[in-house]
Write an enzyme that holds these catalytic residues in place. Structure first.
Site, PDB file in Angstrom:
ATOM      1  N   HIS A  32       0.815  -1.213   0.000  1.00  0.00           N
ATOM      2  CA  HIS A  32       0.000   0.000   0.000  1.00  0.00           C
ATOM      3  C   HIS A  32       0.851   1.267   0.000  1.00  0.00           C
ATOM      4  CE1 HIS A  32      -3.595  -2.366   1.920  1.00  0.00           C
ATOM      5  NE2 HIS A  32      -3.299  -2.757   0.691  1.00  0.00           N
ATOM      6  N   HIS A  72      -6.942  -0.512   2.563  1.00  0.00           N
ATOM      7  CA  HIS A  72      -6.545  -0.824   1.191  1.00  0.00           C
ATOM      8  C   HIS A  72      -6.904   0.341   0.253  1.00  0.00           C
ATOM      9  CE1 HIS A  72      -6.038  -5.143   2.345  1.00  0.00           C
ATOM     10  NE2 HIS A  72      -6.774  -4.678   3.343  1.00  0.00           N
TER      11      HIS A  72
HETATM   12  C1  LIG Z   1       0.454  -7.194  -4.902  1.00  0.00           C
HETATM   13  C2  LIG Z   1      -0.471  -6.072  -4.541  1.00  0.00           C
HETATM   14  C3  LIG Z   1      -1.615  -6.326  -3.783  1.00  0.00           C
HETATM   15  C4  LIG Z   1      -2.485  -5.293  -3.453  1.00  0.00           C
HETATM   16  N1  LIG Z   1      -3.678  -5.582  -2.840  1.00  0.00           N
HETATM   17  C5  LIG Z   1      -4.621  -4.599  -2.733  1.00  0.00           C
HETATM   18  C6  LIG Z   1      -5.937  -4.903  -2.314  1.00  0.00           C
HETATM   19  O1  LIG Z   1      -6.290  -6.056  -2.036  1.00  0.00           O
HETATM   20  N2  LIG Z   1      -6.826  -3.878  -2.227  1.00  0.00           N
HETATM   21  C7  LIG Z   1      -6.484  -2.579  -2.516  1.00  0.00           C
HETATM   22  O2  LIG Z   1      -7.317  -1.696  -2.384  1.00  0.00           O
HETATM   23  N3  LIG Z   1      -5.231  -2.280  -2.916  1.00  0.00           N
HETATM   24  C8  LIG Z   1      -4.315  -3.260  -3.063  1.00  0.00           C
HETATM   25  N4  LIG Z   1      -3.072  -2.960  -3.537  1.00  0.00           N
HETATM   26  C9  LIG Z   1      -2.726  -1.549  -3.777  1.00  0.00           C
HETATM   27  C10 LIG Z   1      -3.346  -0.965  -5.031  1.00  0.00           C
HETATM   28  O3  LIG Z   1      -3.496  -1.961  -6.023  1.00  0.00           O
HETATM   29  C11 LIG Z   1      -2.435   0.160  -5.534  1.00  0.00           C
HETATM   30  O4  LIG Z   1      -2.221   1.098  -4.500  1.00  0.00           O
HETATM   31  C12 LIG Z   1      -3.022   0.890  -6.722  1.00  0.00           C
HETATM   32  O5  LIG Z   1      -3.379  -0.037  -7.724  1.00  0.00           O
HETATM   33  C13 LIG Z   1      -2.012   1.889  -7.264  1.00  0.00           C
HETATM   34  O6  LIG Z   1      -2.539   2.550  -8.380  1.00  0.00           O
HETATM   35  P1  LIG Z   1      -1.644   3.597  -9.160  1.00  0.00           P
HETATM   36  O7  LIG Z   1      -2.472   4.149 -10.245  1.00  0.00           O
HETATM   37  O8  LIG Z   1      -1.041   4.534  -8.166  1.00  0.00           O
HETATM   38  O9  LIG Z   1      -0.408   2.763  -9.746  1.00  0.00           O
HETATM   39  P2  LIG Z   1      -0.401   1.482 -10.719  1.00  0.00           P
HETATM   40  O10 LIG Z   1      -1.737   0.867 -10.803  1.00  0.00           O
HETATM   41  O11 LIG Z   1       0.716   0.619 -10.264  1.00  0.00           O
HETATM   42  O12 LIG Z   1      -0.091   2.099 -12.149  1.00  0.00           O
HETATM   43  C14 LIG Z   1       1.159   2.601 -12.565  1.00  0.00           C
HETATM   44  C15 LIG Z   1       1.321   2.279 -14.045  1.00  0.00           C
HETATM   45  O13 LIG Z   1       2.379   3.063 -14.608  1.00  0.00           O
HETATM   46  C16 LIG Z   1       3.138   2.249 -15.468  1.00  0.00           C
HETATM   47  N5  LIG Z   1       4.463   2.870 -15.583  1.00  0.00           N
HETATM   48  C17 LIG Z   1       5.367   3.101 -14.596  1.00  0.00           C
HETATM   49  N6  LIG Z   1       6.452   3.717 -15.090  1.00  0.00           N
HETATM   50  C18 LIG Z   1       6.234   3.911 -16.414  1.00  0.00           C
HETATM   51  C19 LIG Z   1       6.987   4.506 -17.469  1.00  0.00           C
HETATM   52  N7  LIG Z   1       8.197   5.050 -17.258  1.00  0.00           N
HETATM   53  N8  LIG Z   1       6.455   4.519 -18.725  1.00  0.00           N
HETATM   54  C20 LIG Z   1       5.229   3.971 -18.954  1.00  0.00           C
HETATM   55  N9  LIG Z   1       4.483   3.384 -17.997  1.00  0.00           N
HETATM   56  C21 LIG Z   1       4.983   3.368 -16.738  1.00  0.00           C
HETATM   57  C22 LIG Z   1       3.114   0.896 -14.790  1.00  0.00           C
HETATM   58  O14 LIG Z   1       3.466  -0.139 -15.661  1.00  0.00           O
HETATM   59  C23 LIG Z   1       1.672   0.819 -14.301  1.00  0.00           C
HETATM   60  O15 LIG Z   1       0.813   0.290 -15.272  1.00  0.00           O
HETATM   61  C24 LIG Z   1      -2.182  -3.963  -3.852  1.00  0.00           C
HETATM   62  C25 LIG Z   1      -1.036  -3.704  -4.614  1.00  0.00           C
HETATM   63  C26 LIG Z   1      -0.190  -4.738  -4.974  1.00  0.00           C
HETATM   64  C27 LIG Z   1       1.027  -4.425  -5.798  1.00  0.00           C
END
Ligand SMILES: Cc1cc2nc3c(=O)[nH]c(=O)nc-3n(C[C@H](O)[C@H](O)[C@H](O)COP(=O)(O)OP(=O)(O)OC[C@H]3O[C@@H](n4cnc5c(N)ncnc54)[C@H](O)[C@@H]3O)c2cc1C
Ligand SMILES: *[C@@H]1O[C@H](CO)[C@@H](O)[C@H](O)[C@H]1NC(C)=O
Ligand SMILES: *[C@@H]1O[C@H](CO)[C@@H](O)[C@H](O)[C@H]1NC(C)=O
Ligand SMILES: *[C@@H]1O[C@H](CO)[C@@H](O)[C@H](O)[C@H]1NC(C)=O
Ligand SMILES: *[C@@H]1O[C@H](CO)[C@@H](O)[C@H](O)[C@H]1NC(C)=O
Ligand SMILES: *[C@@H]1O[C@H](CO)[C@@H](O)[C@H](O)[C@H]1NC(C)=O
Ligand SMILES: *[C@@H]1O[C@H](CO)[C@@H](O)[C@H](O)[C@H]1NC(C)=O
Ligand SMILES: *[C@H]1O[C@@H](CO)[C@H](O)[C@@H](O)[C@@H]1NC(C)=O
Length: 607
Positions: free
Chosen positions: A543, A587
């Site tokens: 998280h 979460h």
């Molecule tokens: C294993 C795991 C289990 C989890 N379990 C839960 C749960 O049960 N419930 C819950 O609510 N949350 C959970 N979380 C947390 C939640 O999923 C994340 O906090 C949330 O998805 C983050 O969203 P985001 O948009 O910040 O980043 P992300 O969804 O990680 O998106 C970032 C994106 O940017 C892309 N990217 C990065 N750098 C570059 C670049 N230089 N060029 C192009 N693309 C790039 C990546 O490939 C990715 O697709 C979990 C997370 C993980 C990893």
């Protein structure tokens, strides 16, 4: 019998292959080469696809995503709910099995305050981002946490009541199917008014048609106070069967990709243009520090996507601060140490990393867990029929029982005055600990399940940071998790450990608990031994947040304002879990979707 089974599997296989090959044609794909759009979104993850889809209703939008399609690259692991709880990408040790097609393979710097360990920290590298590899629990923050968010950033639109419409806009809730759910003793409680299905929110939220029998028992230990309304109405207290991001139609994982790309595409022609397997290397600036576009590399070809209106950075908690620094936005000392010309000196970039950590206490229990129902090929065949033929059975479920609390008075007696004061500064409705209690097949004839009761620290006072080791996007961000650097966290976790032992002892489960504690075992008894056990074994619950924190002013460490706009430059926003100014208790995915909806709405309304 055999024939019909073969047909079920054959049909599923056929459908799977068809989906995989049809996927790429299902949305507009970017062709590498210079091009111009109104908005360029870096990162097709949880937030990135949500904001891109909403903006594309009235503007041209490009999404740059480093990964490919999880449906092809990770198959059932990312689609079938049960695998989402056991897949290899979840390993946290340094010698984890790499899954480079869907994970960034990030390993932290050694954590001196946690046994000197390096930790594998999974992060989705695929269209859908971490929503395609997370464990699917869905819930929201508390009223008090949102009030704090509003106060911290000086914007009353972050209070729970004002963000609720954006939570509603992002998700559709399907009530449990009590006819198919195998456990009438696992009563689901929720507040239907926290959702509005008439808005057709793209993310599907539901309760699976299968309850893990071992968890139904462990729930009795960790959930002495049932939550009346579930966890989506602004309170997190007591226990409930948590809803999950699973599409109840076919019990498949619901992601930002399946929701905001596949579903919305069916309703509207306005969809973003998606550049797959394409990595952004920096944000480009014109005169007056106006963000003009993004440098992108696809299979060795480098080109520029020009943004006529704005660049939106949604690369996640580790890569968003990395990209800001590579683009000249960050602490001046870090930039100059890596020979990066300074565009804006923002000391807060990469700082303020919040991370929630947990430990497990294991004991034997005599009730089988889900894994036991899948431990032989014959059982798997039955489960496949239930899953593909009936959208039920063990494969259909990832959900479990969660409970939250502030530690009871009897466990707080050992807190130092400093720790007690620091904890008292969290809002009254902010739980300090979350308990989760899964079970795993034991493989022993004497008892069926190794039960795990875990405690996750939701009020951490330690902060980590993210920095860079070079000016190149090819070098991963340097992650200093900072776990347990503040001694208060150790005090709280030691108290939580004693609480977990007490929960294990509860009379409600005495009939199914067999024998003494397996891990860490009775020998671990003094506070010093308990703290040492926690330092050696604590794990991330994935998280991590707040490394590009939203706030009032850059002097105080803020990176973006309350609309996500980066201080000191123009036409650049960050929208993902890195800008939420602290880890909301529990979460985060529901809140990440909410934030993307909220900022998309602000942009569309010209704010
Ligand atoms: C294993 C795991 C289990 C989890 N379990 C839960 C749960 O049960 N419930 C819950 O609510 N949350 C959970 N979380 C947390 C939640 O999923 C994340 O906090 C949330 O998805 C983050 O969203 P985001 O948009 O910040 O980043 P992300 O969804 O990680 O998106 C970032 C994106 O940017 C892309 N990217 C990065 N750098 C570059 C670049 N230089 N060029 C192009 N693309 C790039 C990546 O490939 C990715 O697709 C979990 C997370 C993980 C990893
Ligand atoms: C693409 O754009 C960049 C920057 O504007 C420019 O330097 C380059 O020549 C362009 N490439 C092509 C093939 O037009
Ligand atoms: C709940 O019901 C299921 C299915 O009948 C059973 O396996 C499980 O042991 C029950 N749990 C409790 C706590 O009674
Ligand atoms: C399918 O679900 C129904 C309840 O809706 C149940 O009665 C039936 O036994 C299930 N069939 C299989 C094969 O699991
Ligand atoms: C398991 O059961 C066997 C046979 O009853 C017994 O010999 C053995 O000691 C038991 N093991 C444990 C760990 O209880
Ligand atoms: C990040 O944290 C580490 C470990 O806590 C610390 O040693 C380091 O100075 C910090 N680095 C930056 C750039 O803040
Ligand atoms: C658990 O119960 C055992 C046996 O009744 C007792 O000796 C022990 O002190 C209890 N432990 C806790 C942490 O409550
Ligand atoms: C998912 O993968 C397909 C193709 O390999 C199999 O046919 C399915 O049986 C499998 N599903 C499960 C639940 O394992």
């Amino acid at each position: 019998m055999k024939l019909s089974l073969a047909r079920v599997i054959g049909t599923a296989l056929y459908a799977f292959i068809n989906i995989a090959s049809a996927q790429e044609a299902r949305f507009r794909q970017g062709v590498p080469g210079n091009a111009s759009y109104d908005y360029v979104v870096i990162g097709g993850g949880t937030a990135g696809l949500a904001i891109a889809a909403r903006l594309s209703v009235s503007a041209s939008v490009a999404v740059v995503e480093a990964g490919g399609l999880y449906e092809q690259d990770n198959g059932n692991q990312s689609i079938v709910p049960w695998f989402g709880l056991i897949m290899p990408v979840l390993a946290t040790t340094e010698d984890y099995p790499p899954q480079p097609l869907v994970d960034w393979d990030l390993v932290s710097a050694p954590i001196p305050s946690a046994g000197g360990r390096r930790v594998h920290y999974a992060q989705g590298k695929t269209l859908g981002g971490s929503s395609a590899i997370n464990t699917m629990a869905y819930h929201r923050g508390t009223v008090g946490a949102h009030q704090r968010w509003a106060d911290l950033v000086g914007d009353s639109s972050y209070v729970f009541e004002k963000v609720l419409p954006y939570f509603k806009k992002s998700a559709t809730l399907t009530p449990p199917n009590l006819a198919k759910r195998n456990a009438p003793n696992a009563t689901v409680r929720y507040d239907p008014s926290a959702f509005d299905n008439s808005l057709r929110g793209p993310v599907q939220v539901s309760w699976a048609n299968w309850v893990d029998p071992a968890q139904s028992w462990l729930a009795r230990a960790i959930g002495q106070i049932p939550s009346a309304e579930g966890f989506s109405s602004g309170t997190l207290n007591g226990g409930a069967w948590v809803p999950t991001t699973i599409d109840p139609k076919d019990a498949t994982r619901s992601t930002s990709k399946s929701g905001y790309v596949d579903r919305l595409r069916e309703k509207s022609k306005a969809t973003p243009v998606i550049y797959l397997r394409s990595q952004a290397s920096k944000v480009l600036f014109g005169k007056d520090k106006v963000a003009t576009g993004v440098a992108v590399t696809t299979e060795g070809q480098t080109y520029v996507l020009t943004a006529k209106k704005e660049v939106i950075l949604s690369a996640g908690v580790f890569h968003s601060p990395q990209l800001l620094m590579l683009s000249g936005i960050g602490p001046a000392s870090t930039l100059s140490a890596n020979a990066i010309p300074v565009v804006a000196n923002l000391p807060g970039v990469g700082q303020n990393l919040w991370d929630q950590i947990f430990f497990n206490v294991l004991r034997r229990i005599t009730v089988p867990s889900t894994g036991a129902y899948l431990s032989t090929p014959a059982q798997q065949n039955v489960a496949l029929q239930q899953y593909y033929g009936n959208v039920s059975g063990p494969y259909s479920s990832a959900g479990g029982y969660l409970s939250f609390e502030k530690l009871p008075a009897s466990f707080r007696k050992g807190f130092s005055p400093r720790t007690a004061k620091a904890l008292s500064e969290f809002p009254a409705d902010w739980p300090e600990i979350e308990y989760i209690a899964p079970g795993f097949p034991s493989g022993s004839p004497n008892f069926s399940t190794i039960g795990s009761v875990s405690a996750t620290l939701l009020a951490p006072l330690s902060r980590g940071n993210v920095t860079i080791s070079s000016a190149s996007i090819l070098d991963p961000p340097v992650i200093n998790l900072g776990w347990l650097t503040d001694p208060a966290d150790g005090e709280v976790l030691v108290a939580a450990f004693k609480r977990v032992r007490e929960l294990w002892n509860s009379s409600a489960i005495a009939g199914v608990v067999a024998g003494p504690e397996i891990v860490p075992g009775a020998a671990v008894n003094t506070d010093a031994d308990i703290l040492n056990f926690i330092k050696q074994s604590a794990q991330p619950i994935w998280h991590a947040s707040s490394t590009c924190a939203m706030g009032k002013s850059p002097e105080k460490g803020a990176v973006v304002d309350s609309k996500g706009s980066v201080f000191g430059v123009k036409r650049l926003r960050v929208v993902d879990n890195s800008v939420i100014p602290f880890s909301l208790p529990g979460h985060p995915q529901a809140s990440v979707y909410m934030l993307a909806e909220k900022i998309a709405d602000a942009i569309l309304k010209g704010r």
